[in-house]
Scaffold this motif. Structure first.
Motif, PDB file in Angstrom:
ATOM      1  N   VAL A   1      -1.153   2.475  -0.872  1.00 28.63           N
ATOM      2  CA  VAL A   1       0.232   2.821  -1.210  1.00 28.63           C
ATOM      3  C   VAL A   1       1.164   1.674  -0.810  1.00 28.63           C
ATOM      4  O   VAL A   1       2.059   1.291  -1.577  1.00 28.63           O
TER       5      VAL A   1
ATOM      6  N   LEU B   1      -6.647   4.972  -5.349  1.00 27.02           N
ATOM      7  CA  LEU B   1      -6.107   6.136  -4.633  1.00 27.02           C
ATOM      8  C   LEU B   1      -6.856   7.402  -5.026  1.00 27.02           C
ATOM      9  O   LEU B   1      -7.137   8.255  -4.177  1.00 27.02           O
TER      10      LEU B   1
ATOM     11  N   ILE C   1       0.695   9.538  -6.271  1.00 23.31           N
ATOM     12  CA  ILE C   1       1.533   8.627  -5.479  1.00 23.31           C
ATOM     13  C   ILE C   1       1.586   7.265  -6.173  1.00 23.31           C
ATOM     14  O   ILE C   1       2.656   6.662  -6.317  1.00 23.31           O
ATOM     15  N   GLY C   2       0.422   6.774  -6.596  1.00 21.41           N
ATOM     16  CA  GLY C   2       0.378   5.503  -7.320  1.00 21.41           C
ATOM     17  C   GLY C   2       1.137   5.565  -8.630  1.00 21.41           C
ATOM     18  O   GLY C   2       1.845   4.619  -8.996  1.00 21.41           O
TER      19      GLY C   2
END
Length: 178
Positions: free
Chosen positions: A36, A138, A166-167
């Motif tokens: 991240v 991820l 999140i990515g």
């Protein structure tokens, strides 16, 4: 974290085959955190209207990961000290060095930026590829972490997908900001 022969299972978690090498919770956390961090940094460094300079950008990504790893490890040391645990200096140093997965997770991004510096591709292509690779990674790390915790394949893939979001959020933010 010691490896137990019969790890405790949470309610609703299926028992799985024992892994020959079971990664620690800390290394999985650090690896995901590093991915991240690398994505956010490469997105921030890939500014439009700037002259491409992937060499210093690669150095900044690496130095930031080293600083974040050291800070996270040192936070563990401070917490240990606050708990009045009489740990030795060597074990405190191990806490800091245990953050190596965070630094290792940014190395593919650094390598892509260095490849851009060598002229193999543009910095923008390197940044875009790094964002995509980190997003896929991820998913893999999240799935691996869930499998390590004893979840079945469907639940593990769901956890990996949540990490992958999140990515994707970093990619979307990068697109909107540019």
């Amino acid at each position: 974290m010691p490896h137990r022969a019969d790890p405790a299972r949470r309610k609703g978690v299926l028992p799985t085959m024992a892994l020959p090498h079971r990664p620690t919770e800390s290394s999985l956390f650090s690896g995901i955190y590093g991915l991240v961090l690398a994505s956010a940094l490469v997105a921030a460094l890939d500014g439009t209207g700037e002259d491409a300079d992937p060499g210093p950008d690669a150095l900044w990504v690496l130095l930031t990961a080293l600083a974040a790893g050291a800070a996270h490890g040192y936070a563990h040391v401070i917490a240990l000290r606050a708990s009045a645990d009489g740990a030795t200096t060597v074990s405190r140093l191990r806490l800091v060095l245990a953050e190596w997965p965070l630094v290792a997770a940014v190395l593919p991004t650094v390598a892509m930026l260095l490849a851009a510096m060598a002229g193999w591709w543009s910095e923008a292509a390197a940044a875009d590829t790094a964002l995509l690779l980190n997003t896929v990674a991820l998913f893999g790390w999240g799935t691996w972490a869930a499998r390590t915790a004893g979840y079945g394949w469907l639940s593990s893939c769901r956890a990996g997908f949540m990490d992958m979001l999140i990515g994707l959020a970093v990619i979307i933010a990068d697109t909107l900001i540019e």
